[in-house]
Design a protein around this motif. Structure first.
Motif, PDB file in Angstrom:
ATOM      1  N   TYR A   1      -6.527   3.836 -10.674  1.00 29.26           N
ATOM      2  CA  TYR A   1      -5.768   2.747 -10.076  1.00 29.26           C
ATOM      3  C   TYR A   1      -4.372   2.772 -10.704  1.00 29.26           C
ATOM      4  O   TYR A   1      -4.215   3.098 -11.871  1.00 29.26           O
ATOM      5  CB  TYR A   1      -6.419   1.396 -10.336  1.00 29.26           C
ATOM      6  CG  TYR A   1      -7.812   1.271  -9.767  1.00 29.26           C
ATOM      7  CD1 TYR A   1      -8.026   0.678  -8.526  1.00 29.26           C
ATOM      8  CD2 TYR A   1      -8.912   1.757 -10.462  1.00 29.26           C
ATOM      9  CE1 TYR A   1      -9.306   0.561  -8.002  1.00 29.26           C
ATOM     10  CE2 TYR A   1     -10.189   1.644  -9.951  1.00 29.26           C
ATOM     11  CZ  TYR A   1     -10.393   1.049  -8.722  1.00 29.26           C
ATOM     12  OH  TYR A   1     -11.652   0.935  -8.196  1.00 29.26           O
ATOM     13  N   LYS A   2      -3.373   2.396  -9.944  1.00 25.75           N
ATOM     14  CA  LYS A   2      -2.016   2.370 -10.447  1.00 25.75           C
ATOM     15  C   LYS A   2      -1.501   0.946 -10.590  1.00 25.75           C
ATOM     16  O   LYS A   2      -1.820   0.088  -9.757  1.00 25.75           O
ATOM     17  CB  LYS A   2      -1.077   3.193  -9.552  1.00 25.75           C
ATOM     18  CG  LYS A   2      -1.375   4.687  -9.556  1.00 25.75           C
ATOM     19  CD  LYS A   2      -0.369   5.472  -8.735  1.00 25.75           C
ATOM     20  CE  LYS A   2      -0.695   6.966  -8.767  1.00 25.75           C
ATOM     21  NZ  LYS A   2       0.281   7.748  -7.986  1.00 25.75           N
ATOM     22  N   ALA A   3      -0.712   0.725 -11.627  1.00 29.74           N
ATOM     23  CA  ALA A   3      -0.137  -0.617 -11.828  1.00 29.74           C
ATOM     24  C   ALA A   3       1.229  -0.497 -12.441  1.00 29.74           C
ATOM     25  O   ALA A   3       1.561   0.498 -13.091  1.00 29.74           O
ATOM     26  CB  ALA A   3      -1.031  -1.438 -12.744  1.00 29.74           C
TER      27      ALA A   3
ATOM     28  N   GLY B   1       0.797  -1.222   0.000  1.00 29.43           N
ATOM     29  CA  GLY B   1       0.000   0.000   0.000  1.00 29.43           C
ATOM     30  C   GLY B   1       0.829   1.271   0.000  1.00 29.43           C
ATOM     31  O   GLY B   1       0.363   2.333   0.412  1.00 29.43           O
ATOM     32  N   ILE B   2       2.074   1.178  -0.480  1.00 33.33           N
ATOM     33  CA  ILE B   2       2.976   2.335  -0.540  1.00 33.33           C
ATOM     34  C   ILE B   2       3.092   2.787  -1.989  1.00 33.33           C
ATOM     35  O   ILE B   2       3.268   1.966  -2.896  1.00 33.33           O
ATOM     36  CB  ILE B   2       4.368   1.971   0.013  1.00 33.33           C
ATOM     37  CG1 ILE B   2       4.275   1.538   1.477  1.00 33.33           C
ATOM     38  CG2 ILE B   2       5.341   3.148  -0.133  1.00 33.33           C
ATOM     39  CD1 ILE B   2       5.571   0.959   2.023  1.00 33.33           C
ATOM     40  N   ASP B   3       2.995   4.087  -2.228  1.00 31.38           N
ATOM     41  CA  ASP B   3       3.086   4.644  -3.577  1.00 31.38           C
ATOM     42  C   ASP B   3       4.554   4.759  -3.981  1.00 31.38           C
ATOM     43  O   ASP B   3       5.294   5.601  -3.468  1.00 31.38           O
ATOM     44  CB  ASP B   3       2.422   6.025  -3.617  1.00 31.38           C
ATOM     45  CG  ASP B   3       2.331   6.602  -5.024  1.00 31.38           C
ATOM     46  OD1 ASP B   3       3.097   6.166  -5.902  1.00 31.38           O
ATOM     47  OD2 ASP B   3       1.505   7.505  -5.238  1.00 31.38           O
ATOM     48  N   VAL B   4       5.005   3.915  -4.895  1.00 35.06           N
ATOM     49  CA  VAL B   4       6.412   3.906  -5.289  1.00 35.06           C
ATOM     50  C   VAL B   4       6.828   5.228  -5.927  1.00 35.06           C
ATOM     51  O   VAL B   4       7.974   5.662  -5.797  1.00 35.06           O
ATOM     52  CB  VAL B   4       6.710   2.725  -6.244  1.00 35.06           C
ATOM     53  CG1 VAL B   4       6.030   2.908  -7.592  1.00 35.06           C
ATOM     54  CG2 VAL B   4       8.220   2.544  -6.435  1.00 35.06           C
ATOM     55  N   TRP B   5       5.899   5.893  -6.596  1.00 38.78           N
ATOM     56  CA  TRP B   5       6.217   7.173  -7.240  1.00 38.78           C
ATOM     57  C   TRP B   5       6.542   8.240  -6.195  1.00 38.78           C
ATOM     58  O   TRP B   5       7.468   9.034  -6.368  1.00 38.78           O
ATOM     59  CB  TRP B   5       5.060   7.623  -8.116  1.00 38.78           C
ATOM     60  CG  TRP B   5       4.716   6.631  -9.183  1.00 38.78           C
ATOM     61  CD1 TRP B   5       3.786   5.628  -9.114  1.00 38.78           C
ATOM     62  CD2 TRP B   5       5.335   6.514 -10.465  1.00 38.78           C
ATOM     63  NE1 TRP B   5       3.780   4.906 -10.277  1.00 38.78           N
ATOM     64  CE2 TRP B   5       4.713   5.424 -11.130  1.00 38.78           C
ATOM     65  CE3 TRP B   5       6.339   7.226 -11.126  1.00 38.78           C
ATOM     66  CZ2 TRP B   5       5.062   5.028 -12.413  1.00 38.78           C
ATOM     67  CZ3 TRP B   5       6.686   6.830 -12.405  1.00 38.78           C
ATOM     68  CH2 TRP B   5       6.055   5.753 -13.032  1.00 38.78           C
TER      69      TRP B   5
END
Length: 439
Positions: free
Chosen positions: A437-439, A242-246
């Motif tokens: 959603y991010k992938a 649940g961490i945003d890599v960006w």
């Protein structure tokens, strides 16, 4: 012979022949024309030659007006007649070097070009290979073919390697603005090749051998491939946590030393980065060694398209929709933003996987109006769809594969029911973020 060729280069009376009129060859012609040289372009594709002779460009970052200017100045002509290569004083080879289906280097284009050069090779010519390849190609592949003509390297003709460093779509670095690494087969070849490029590019870096120059390009692209693999792997981990890599990367790059930002994506694209590391691993196997680090990076990067499709299926499932039969519009089939280059684009791997799963597929790309034929993909005949509010609303999901600047992401999010963003393209969108959603 060396003195005559060097004088012709110095006087800019030398004719520069570019073999392969693609994303590397055309910018190189532009650099030499702007430096005052007459150029000749060679290609086996008659359609390309006809377009260029009519003053039309088929590459976005080389405008048609530029080609027309070359012709008006009488500094350029193109032809499919390879026997005319004898008219050029320097021949620069810019042909493709793809991989076979077993991921071995495919040097057929280089070998066929070398054979064509050998047919008309004359005393006083310089030959330079620019195509990306593995170390020893110039010495072990080109040199024997050219030597068969009976001319002596370093006395009758000259041979060097200088890797292309094109970055299509980068407004800050044209071919003329990128330093050129040059490695000659011997002293005369190095000196003459360096003297030629010094007229056309900002800086020339001579190295001790063609092998060093060949390895230099492999290192540059393997460095990028390995680091992209690292952030792709971290992305899959951070997604699960649940961490945003960006956001993590944006925070890390505030460090003013010891860190360079690389970004995740749906896979690797372009002619170099997805391919070059496999040249190196193939060469290592020939030497009885393994390059486990590089091969692992390749595995991570090549599985990213499947990861994206798995995430798409997961997000659709959360909305009670199966992937099969869903209407999916993919935004962007070019391998990176703001270019018209589809080579090795991960979008085609995504397309393969989507069609395998039975989706109702459409696409949009402002730079690629119709899907091109690809060597390793079964690409359907299809035109880019207009992104109207009605069209977007009719899609079950809009998949952002390439983050072109031309896209109005606020508009796209507003009118779409669901967005799968593989490039963090929607980071500045404020309304409708619940649909992203991010992938």
């Amino acid at each position: 012979m060396a003195n005559q060729l060097e004088q012709a280069i110095k006087d800019k009376t030398a004719i520069i022949g570019i073999i392969g009129l693609g994303y590397v060859g055309l910018p190189l012609i532009d650099a030499f024309v702007n430096s005052g040289f007459k150029t000749m372009g060679f290609d086996v594709d008659q359609n390309k030659v006809d377009q260029l002779q009519a003053g039309k460009s088929y590459i976005q970052h080389i405008p048609s007006k530029t080609v027309s200017d070359w012709l008006e100045k009488k500094q350029f002509e193109s032809t499919t007649d390879l026997s005319r290569m004898s008219e050029a004083d320097a021949l620069l080879i810019c042909v493709p070097t793809p991989l076979t289906t077993s991921r071995d280097p495919d040097l057929a284009y280089v070998e066929n070009t070398a054979k064509a050069i050998a047919e008309s090779l004359r005393p006083g010519q310089l030959v330079v290979l620019e195509s990306t390849t593995y170390p020893t190609t110039t010495r072990d592949v080109l040199l024997p073919i050219l030597d068969a003509k009976g001319l002596k390297i370093g006395e009758d003709y000259y041979l060097a390697y200088s890797p292309e460093r094109e970055d299509p779509g980068n407004p800050d670095f044209s071919a003329a603005g990128i330093p050129k690494v040059v490695g000659g087969m011997e002293e005369n070849s190095l000196r003459i090749a360096a003297a030629l490029y010094e007229h056309a590019v900002v800086n020339v870096i001579p190295v001790s051998s063609p092998e060093v120059a060949e390895a230099c390009k492999i290192l540059e692209n393997t460095y990028r491939a390995v680091n992209i693999a690292m952030v792709n792997e971290l992305k899959t981990l951070f997604d699960r946590m649940g961490i945003d890599v960006w956001e993590v990367i944006d925070a890390a790059k505030t460090k003013p030393f010891g860190f360079q930002a690389f970004y995740p994506g749906p896979g690797l694209g372009g002619h170099c980065i997805p391919i070059d590391p496999f040249y190196l691993s193939w060469l290592a196997r020939k030497e009885g060694l393994t390059t486990r680090f590089i091969e692992l990076a390749g595995e991570v990067n090549t599985r990213m398209p499947r990861y994206v499709i798995d995430r798409l299926a997961e997000f659709l499932n959360q909305q009670g929709k199966p992937l099969k039969g869903s209407k999916i519009c993919m935004l962007g089939v070019a391998y990176k933003k703001d270019v018209d280059d589809p080579r090795e684009s991960p979008s085609f791997h995504l397309l393969d996987l989507l069609l395998e799963r039975g989706v109702d597929f459409t696409y949009n790309d402002p730079h690629i109006p119709s899907l091109p034929k690809m060597r390793h993909h079964n690409v359907p005949a299809m035109e880019s769809q207009e992104l109207t509010p009605e069209f977007l609303a009719a899609q079950d999901c809009v998949l952002i594969a390439t983050d072109h600047s031309a896209y109005d992401y606020d508009f796209i999010v507003k009118h779409s029911g669901m967005i799968l963003d593989t490039r963090n393209a929607t980071k500045n969108v404020t309304e409708g973020r619940e649909k992203i959603y991010k992938a």
